[in-house]
Design a protein around this motif. Structure first.
Motif, PDB file in Angstrom:
ATOM      1  N   HIS A  38       0.830  -1.204   0.000  1.00 26.83           N
ATOM      2  CA  HIS A  38       0.000   0.000   0.000  1.00 26.83           C
ATOM      3  C   HIS A  38       0.863   1.252   0.000  1.00 26.83           C
ATOM      4  O   HIS A  38       1.727   1.432   0.855  1.00 26.83           O
ATOM      5  N   SER A  39       0.641   2.109  -0.989  1.00 22.39           N
ATOM      6  CA  SER A  39       1.363   3.379  -1.103  1.00 22.39           C
ATOM      7  C   SER A  39       2.873   3.197  -1.113  1.00 22.39           C
ATOM      8  O   SER A  39       3.613   4.116  -0.776  1.00 22.39           O
ATOM      9  N   GLY A  40       3.345   1.999  -1.486  1.00 22.54           N
ATOM     10  CA  GLY A  40       4.772   1.756  -1.557  1.00 22.54           C
ATOM     11  C   GLY A  40       5.431   1.609  -0.199  1.00 22.54           C
ATOM     12  O   GLY A  40       6.651   1.551  -0.092  1.00 22.54           O
ATOM     13  N   THR A  41       4.674   1.603   0.885  1.00 19.96           N
ATOM     14  CA  THR A  41       5.235   1.498   2.228  1.00 19.96           C
ATOM     15  C   THR A  41       5.475   0.039   2.581  1.00 19.96           C
ATOM     16  O   THR A  41       4.566  -0.769   2.531  1.00 19.96           O
ATOM     17  N   ILE A  42       6.700  -0.294   2.958  1.00 19.16           N
ATOM     18  CA  ILE A  42       7.004  -1.674   3.313  1.00 19.16           C
ATOM     19  C   ILE A  42       6.399  -2.017   4.667  1.00 19.16           C
ATOM     20  O   ILE A  42       5.731  -3.035   4.828  1.00 19.16           O
ATOM     21  N   LEU A  43       6.628  -1.156   5.673  1.00 16.35           N
ATOM     22  CA  LEU A  43       6.150  -1.447   7.021  1.00 16.35           C
ATOM     23  C   LEU A  43       4.772  -0.833   7.228  1.00 16.35           C
ATOM     24  O   LEU A  43       4.566   0.357   6.996  1.00 16.35           O
ATOM     25  N   ARG A  44       3.835  -1.655   7.698  1.00 15.80           N
ATOM     26  CA  ARG A  44       2.439  -1.233   7.843  1.00 15.80           C
ATOM     27  C   ARG A  44       2.023  -1.056   9.298  1.00 15.80           C
ATOM     28  O   ARG A  44       1.027  -0.396   9.576  1.00 15.80           O
ATOM     29  N   THR A  45       2.771  -1.658  10.226  1.00 17.51           N
ATOM     30  CA  THR A  45       2.301  -1.703  11.609  1.00 17.51           C
ATOM     31  C   THR A  45       3.490  -1.742  12.558  1.00 17.51           C
ATOM     32  O   THR A  45       4.549  -2.291  12.222  1.00 17.51           O
ATOM     33  N   VAL A  46       3.322  -1.140  13.736  1.00 16.53           N
ATOM     34  CA  VAL A  46       4.366  -1.120  14.747  1.00 16.53           C
ATOM     35  C   VAL A  46       3.720  -1.178  16.125  1.00 16.53           C
ATOM     36  O   VAL A  46       2.630  -0.623  16.332  1.00 16.53           O
ATOM     37  N   ALA A  47       4.356  -1.875  17.062  1.00 23.46           N
ATOM     38  CA  ALA A  47       3.801  -1.993  18.418  1.00 23.46           C
ATOM     39  C   ALA A  47       4.917  -2.269  19.424  1.00 23.46           C
ATOM     40  O   ALA A  47       5.840  -3.044  19.147  1.00 23.46           O
ATOM     41  N   TRP A  48       4.815  -1.636  20.593  1.00 31.18           N
ATOM     42  CA  TRP A  48       5.709  -1.911  21.729  1.00 31.18           C
ATOM     43  C   TRP A  48       5.091  -3.001  22.597  1.00 31.18           C
ATOM     44  O   TRP A  48       3.875  -3.051  22.764  1.00 31.18           O
ATOM     45  N   ASN A  49       5.939  -3.826  23.218  1.00 36.66           N
ATOM     46  CA  ASN A  49       5.398  -4.721  24.237  1.00 36.66           C
ATOM     47  C   ASN A  49       5.138  -3.931  25.513  1.00 36.66           C
ATOM     48  O   ASN A  49       5.466  -2.742  25.613  1.00 36.66           O
ATOM     49  N   ASN A  50       4.539  -4.577  26.506  1.00 43.20           N
ATOM     50  CA  ASN A  50       4.078  -3.835  27.684  1.00 43.20           C
ATOM     51  C   ASN A  50       5.204  -3.288  28.551  1.00 43.20           C
ATOM     52  O   ASN A  50       4.980  -2.402  29.379  1.00 43.20           O
ATOM     53  N   LEU A  51       6.430  -3.790  28.377  1.00 44.49           N
ATOM     54  CA  LEU A  51       7.580  -3.286  29.130  1.00 44.49           C
ATOM     55  C   LEU A  51       8.375  -2.246  28.347  1.00 44.49           C
ATOM     56  O   LEU A  51       9.258  -1.593  28.907  1.00 44.49           O
ATOM     57  N   GLY A  52       8.080  -2.119  27.064  1.00 45.08           N
ATOM     58  CA  GLY A  52       8.863  -1.224  26.228  1.00 45.08           C
ATOM     59  C   GLY A  52      10.230  -1.771  25.883  1.00 45.08           C
ATOM     60  O   GLY A  52      11.110  -1.028  25.457  1.00 45.08           O
ATOM     61  N   SER A  53      10.413  -3.072  26.026  1.00 42.64           N
ATOM     62  CA  SER A  53      11.720  -3.693  25.777  1.00 42.64           C
ATOM     63  C   SER A  53      11.845  -4.281  24.383  1.00 42.64           C
ATOM     64  O   SER A  53      12.950  -4.640  23.966  1.00 42.64           O
ATOM     65  N   ARG A  54      10.753  -4.391  23.648  1.00 39.61           N
ATOM     66  CA  ARG A  54      10.772  -4.921  22.296  1.00 39.61           C
ATOM     67  C   ARG A  54       9.745  -4.180  21.442  1.00 39.61           C
ATOM     68  O   ARG A  54       8.724  -3.703  21.948  1.00 39.61           O
ATOM     69  N   VAL A  91       0.111  -5.923  14.053  1.00 40.81           N
ATOM     70  CA  VAL A  91       0.712  -6.697  15.134  1.00 40.81           C
ATOM     71  C   VAL A  91       0.299  -6.048  16.446  1.00 40.81           C
ATOM     72  O   VAL A  91       0.152  -4.827  16.533  1.00 40.81           O
ATOM     73  N   GLN A  92       0.078  -6.883  17.449  1.00 43.19           N
ATOM     74  CA  GLN A  92      -0.210  -6.350  18.785  1.00 43.19           C
ATOM     75  C   GLN A  92       0.293  -7.331  19.824  1.00 43.19           C
ATOM     76  O   GLN A  92       0.173  -8.554  19.662  1.00 43.19           O
ATOM     77  N   TRP A  93       0.881  -6.781  20.881  1.00 41.17           N
ATOM     78  CA  TRP A  93       1.416  -7.610  21.955  1.00 41.17           C
ATOM     79  C   TRP A  93       0.328  -7.986  22.946  1.00 41.17           C
ATOM     80  O   TRP A  93      -0.594  -7.209  23.209  1.00 41.17           O
ATOM     81  N   ASP A  94       0.473  -9.181  23.506  1.00 36.22           N
ATOM     82  CA  ASP A  94      -0.360  -9.617  24.614  1.00 36.22           C
ATOM     83  C   ASP A  94      -0.206  -8.601  25.747  1.00 36.22           C
ATOM     84  O   ASP A  94       0.915  -8.325  26.193  1.00 36.22           O
ATOM     85  N   PRO A  95      -1.286  -7.998  26.241  1.00 34.13           N
ATOM     86  CA  PRO A  95      -1.159  -6.962  27.273  1.00 34.13           C
ATOM     87  C   PRO A  95      -0.679  -7.492  28.615  1.00 34.13           C
ATOM     88  O   PRO A  95      -0.301  -6.699  29.484  1.00 34.13           O
ATOM     89  N   THR A  96      -0.670  -8.811  28.789  1.00 35.28           N
ATOM     90  CA  THR A  96      -0.276  -9.398  30.071  1.00 35.28           C
ATOM     91  C   THR A  96       1.080 -10.085  30.017  1.00 35.28           C
ATOM     92  O   THR A  96       1.536 -10.610  31.034  1.00 35.28           O
ATOM     93  N   HIS A  97       1.723 -10.106  28.853  1.00 37.19           N
ATOM     94  CA  HIS A  97       2.946 -10.909  28.691  1.00 37.19           C
ATOM     95  C   HIS A  97       3.881 -10.221  27.710  1.00 37.19           C
ATOM     96  O   HIS A  97       3.505  -9.942  26.575  1.00 37.19           O
ATOM     97  N   ALA A  98       5.121  -9.963  28.126  1.00 37.58           N
ATOM     98  CA  ALA A  98       6.059  -9.183  27.320  1.00 37.58           C
ATOM     99  C   ALA A  98       6.679  -9.956  26.166  1.00 37.58           C
ATOM    100  O   ALA A  98       7.375  -9.360  25.334  1.00 37.58           O
ATOM    101  N   GLU A  99       6.455 -11.262  26.095  1.00 37.97           N
ATOM    102  CA  GLU A  99       7.075 -12.058  25.027  1.00 37.97           C
ATOM    103  C   GLU A  99       6.072 -12.620  24.030  1.00 37.97           C
ATOM    104  O   GLU A  99       6.456 -13.287  23.075  1.00 37.97           O
ATOM    105  N   ARG A 100       4.795 -12.373  24.238  1.00 32.30           N
ATOM    106  CA  ARG A 100       3.777 -12.942  23.365  1.00 32.30           C
ATOM    107  C   ARG A 100       3.078 -11.847  22.566  1.00 32.30           C
ATOM    108  O   ARG A 100       2.857 -10.750  23.065  1.00 32.30           O
ATOM    109  N   LEU A 101       2.711 -12.194  21.341  1.00 35.44           N
ATOM    110  CA  LEU A 101       2.045 -11.226  20.475  1.00 35.44           C
ATOM    111  C   LEU A 101       1.210 -11.948  19.434  1.00 35.44           C
ATOM    112  O   LEU A 101       1.293 -13.173  19.274  1.00 35.44           O
ATOM    113  N   ALA A 102       0.413 -11.163  18.709  1.00 32.98           N
ATOM    114  CA  ALA A 102      -0.437 -11.692  17.648  1.00 32.98           C
ATOM    115  C   ALA A 102      -0.222 -10.875  16.381  1.00 32.98           C
ATOM    116  O   ALA A 102       0.165  -9.705  16.436  1.00 32.98           O
TER     117      ALA A 102
END
Length: 329
Positions: A38-54, A91-102
């Motif tokens: 879409h619109s030539g953009t490679i990256l479509r989504t960005v999300a931090w985990n709940n600790l801000g570490s990833r 992409v979205q991180w599990d709000p209760t777990h810093a290593e899990r995402l969907a």
């Protein structure tokens, strides 16, 4: 991430503070431009985990990448391969777990993948039966709402590994679906410009309001729950009071449709992203003033504040992360 003094930033101090920000680009030498993106953009989504570490990113090509915000070197990142998607839309991180995402997107019968990035493998997948555009975790992390491109919203239960309910929005395209902080309301943004609030788990409509004169593309809820911000095809960001659902102010500096919007961890500031090349404006919520501008000569489709610091991640042809005094040298 190295220590940042998490004192609250005043409006008057914000322009100088943000003018000194560092910007780091996170390059992936293996990433290629995909003509169908879409619109030539490679990256479509960005999300931090709940600790801000990833930070998780996704886009054209379907793969998901996990970055360490302290280390811009791609060797410190993790690829989540095998999504089966042509494009990862969310992409979205599990709000209760810093290593899990969907993750979800276009392709493979609308498969929604659930990951543990430590093993770089999917722990679970559920098919919605169509191309997906958005997803949102319920605060308990057992339920996920997934918006399909055919205007159906699928409610997934991870304990049952199945779709357990469907909302059919007919001909009114739904762009974003988000659970409230307490999980009792689902908020939806629509091509008609309206925002629909549904009670959860009954899914009954409890309130509807017209947020934009054209498509309402995106929405974020302030950390306190006092406000929501919406962005639309009319190039406006609108701020709404969640008690009386009154529009308190609009931000109209942009000439382009707004595709994402994000509150800072303290609710004091807003940033928004667009599919068009434009500076990323930073707004002070209470005063309505513009306090800073991040120069960007490329579309920054998705923007996201760090969960506890004055740091922003935003997409373009690569991931960029910005924040004064937040990174080790």
């Amino acid at each position: 991430m190295s220590n940042q003094n998490t004192r609250y930033l005043s409006r008057s101090a914000a322009p100088k503070y943000f003018s000194d920000i560092q910007i780091r680009a996170f390059h992936d030498p293996n990433a290629r431009h995909h003509p169908g993106s879409h619109s030539g953009t490679i990256l479509r989504t960005v999300a931090w985990n709940n600790l801000g570490s990833r930070i998780a990113t996704g886009g054209a090509g379907g793969n998901v990448k996990i970055w360490n915000p302290e280390k811009a070197d791609v060797r410190s990142s993790t690829d989540l391969k095998g999504t089966g998607l042509q494009t990862t839309e969310k992409v979205q991180w599990d709000p209760t777990h810093a290593e899990r995402l969907a993750s979800c997107g276009v392709g493979d019968s609308g498969v929604v993948k659930f990951w543990d990035y430590r093993t770089a493998k999917a722990t679970q997948d559920i098919k919605t039966g169509g191309d997906n555009y958005s997803l949102s975790y319920h605060p308990d992390a057992y339920v996920v709402a997934v918006g399909r491109k055919d205007n159906k919203i699928k409610i997934l239960d991870l304990r049952q590994n199945a779709v357990v309910n469907t909302i059919d929005e007919g001909n009114d395209t739904t762009f974003q679906t988000t659970f409230s902080h307490n999980g009792t309301i689902i908020l939806q943004t629509h091509a008609s410009g309206k925002v629909v609030l549904r009670s959860y788990p009954s899914l009954e409509i409890i309130y509807t309001f017209n947020a934009h004169t054209a498509g309402c593309y995106c929405l974020d809820i302030s950390p306190s729950g006092k406000y929501i911000a919406t962005g639309g095809n009319d190039a406006l960001i609108s701020l709404w009071d969640t008690t009386d659902w009154v529009c308190l102010r609009t931000f109209d500096k942009s000439d382009h449709p707004m595709r994402s919007v994000s509150f800072s961890f303290d609710g004091a500031f807003l940033v928004a992203g667009s599919d068009e090349s434009m500076p990323i404006s930073m707004m002070h919520v209470e005063s309505g003033e513009y306090v800073h501008e991040i120069k960007a000569n490329y579309p920054a489709h998705a923007v996201a504040w760090h969960p506890s610091k004055y740091v922003i991640a935003y997409t373009g042809e690569v991931l960029r992360v910005t924040g004064a005094g937040s990174f080790s040298s």
